[in-house]
Design a protein around this motif. Structure first.
Motif, PDB file in Angstrom:
ATOM      1  N   HIS B   3     -18.315 -21.415 -34.523  1.00 46.27           N
ATOM      2  CA  HIS B   3     -18.764 -21.936 -35.811  1.00 46.27           C
ATOM      3  C   HIS B   3     -17.757 -21.532 -36.896  1.00 46.27           C
ATOM      4  CE1 HIS B   3     -22.853 -22.141 -34.046  1.00 46.27           C
ATOM      5  NE2 HIS B   3     -22.640 -20.916 -33.610  1.00 46.27           N
ATOM      6  N   ILE B  11     -20.495 -15.917 -36.878  1.00 42.46           N
ATOM      7  CA  ILE B  11     -21.648 -16.083 -36.003  1.00 42.46           C
ATOM      8  C   ILE B  11     -22.957 -15.936 -36.776  1.00 42.46           C
ATOM      9  CG2 ILE B  11     -20.522 -15.434 -33.826  1.00 42.46           C
ATOM     10  CD1 ILE B  11     -21.663 -12.617 -34.205  1.00 42.46           C
ATOM     11  N   ASP B  12     -22.860 -15.438 -38.016  1.00 40.66           N
ATOM     12  CA  ASP B  12     -24.058 -15.147 -38.811  1.00 40.66           C
ATOM     13  C   ASP B  12     -23.998 -15.833 -40.165  1.00 40.66           C
ATOM     14  OD1 ASP B  12     -25.178 -13.360 -36.970  1.00 40.66           O
ATOM     15  OD2 ASP B  12     -23.949 -11.706 -37.714  1.00 40.66           O
ATOM     16  N   ILE B  13     -25.166 -15.876 -40.819  1.00 40.08           N
ATOM     17  CA  ILE B  13     -25.256 -16.356 -42.197  1.00 40.08           C
ATOM     18  C   ILE B  13     -26.216 -15.430 -42.943  1.00 40.08           C
ATOM     19  CG2 ILE B  13     -27.151 -17.971 -41.717  1.00 40.08           C
ATOM     20  CD1 ILE B  13     -25.720 -19.919 -43.734  1.00 40.08           C
TER      21      ILE B  13
END
Lengths: 281, 281
Positions: B3, B11-13
């Protein structure tokens, strides 16, 4: 704003989380006052009911309570928000099998919103939103993460003197307000909309219905129109954080913060002091 | 599944992202075949239309294209999913002011789903879901992140022989399927549901309507019932990834993968080869 994700301090969540991808989850917003998580049991019951409806394994409420207390660190006034999502999944709407699901739980701490005391005493002004609520019995009542209707409705005004926007469904029935439930009083009877088709069944709404029942105030839950609102004697909104705010103004109509509203506000204050349903009973 | 979040590998938000908190955002799912992002321009137009509707500043499509190409690294068959959220916000539905919003854009690469070629040739089986679509013109047509109705509908079956579930709205009108749009043919005319009240206006649906118009196939976009479906001569579903799949079975009814469906499938194959609307024109 500190957060715990599955018990660990975190600021992020995986991009594959279905909460982000599809709004596939639920939340609760809980008032912390005098160091207590108000109506904790009721919030946990609604969260469990929502999880059953969406078939998401519900986190243990004792775990959530321990995590909320860990974040609170003895603070006496604050807001705890809990989000439960179905967890990570691949591309596509199909959910992982129930027994294989690994839901994510997020417990977050926010400052207590310092609303003026006059909001409760003298009341606030509200408008009627043009964004309508869609009809969907499958999602009605639960506090799920699909909240675009509320976001759109809340974006309809930015006048700081207007505190809330009332929402009708696509058939013109009054349902709720963007962040609160709605009650009105006419000739001594308390009315609030039926939420079988849409809307969030607020914890404070239930508390108020219980107060009315034990105070022998006649209640009617049904389908009401804008005209019913305009003809009301008294009008108020409620949620877990604000408690009850009378509406003194709705569009061009004025309402008194009348006697029955204040009777219910006083009874709510007593209920909050009595700790009924709080976490430390 | 790599992503890019705002151009950076991630990999995170953030937990405060309004995409997670409220489903406050949009997405596109784009087929990459023979190294090309199919119907890129149409996907970007729909994303822009959705951003206008939700009043989210839309990321530049050239930036999104560069990020998609960066992830693809020359792969010839894949899926690119783009999510745009309103970005971070405080607690509460009120969105940050348009000029202050800092939307988050996520570009993700997924493997091409290897569906059997027989799905297109011979067709697949579908069912009719009991989960109904709510009516909401304010959200109809756009591909927003509030997808619980689709999640619930898709959870109604786990029989691998059933590939899709058709969805009616709360008034009993056929609207779409959980992940695709629906067409049917009766006496040489092509019919597909009107999406003014709910449903996603699929890119492939538009492509097929264009194909029909330029092939002088009569088209009717309107309100149709389950009975209209059952009386159809031919029936098919479509989306950007599957293209067109005839429905050979719907509940207890059988349908031929008839001549007009195959004429449209062939025309779609030509449209894909002609690169119309692809990114590298």
């Amino acid at each position: 704003m500190p957060h715990l994700l599955n018990g660990h301090s975190a600021i992020d969540i995986g991009l594959q989380d279905r909460g982000l991808q599809y709004g596939d989850g639920l939340f609760e917003t809980i008032a912390v006052r005098r160091g207590r998580l108000e109506f904790w049991q009721q919030h946990m019951q609604r969260l469990q009911a929502g999880c059953r409806r969406l078939q998401i394994p519900c986190p243990d409420s004792r775990l959530l309570l321990a995590e909320a207390r860990h974040l609170l660190q003895g603070r006496s006034e604050a807001v705890i928000k809990i989000i439960v999502t179905r967890g990570e999944g691949g591309r596509g709407y199909r959910a992982p099998e129930y027994t294989l699901a690994r839901p994510n739980r997020i417990v977050s701490l926010y400052d207590w919103p310092d609303h003026p005391a006059a909001n409760q005493r003298a009341g606030v002004a509200a408008r009627i939103c043009t964004t309508a609520l869609g009809i969907n019995p499958a999602l009605a009542g639960i506090k799920h993460l699909n909240r675009l209707e509320q976001v759109l409705a809340r974006s309809e005004w930015d006048d700081a003197h207007i505190h809330e926007g009332l929402m009708l469904d696509v058939h013109g029935h009054l349902i709720e307000a963007t962040m609160s439930n709605v009650f009105f009083i006419k000739a001594g009877t308390l009315y609030t909309p039926d939420l079988a088709n849409c809307g969030v069944a607020g914890i404070m709404r239930d508390v108020i219905l219980d107060i009315a029942r034990s105070g022998h105030i006649p209640c009617d839950i049904g389908h009401f129109s804008r005209a019913d609102l305009e003809a009301a004697d008294e009008l108020f909104i409620c949620n877990s954080l604000i408690g009850i705010w009378p509406l003194k103004q709705l569009e061009q109509y004025s309402f008194p913060a009348g006697p029955l509203t204040h009777q219910i506000i006083n009874a709510l204050d007593r209920a909050r002091h009595e700790h009924a349903g709080h976490e430390n009973i």
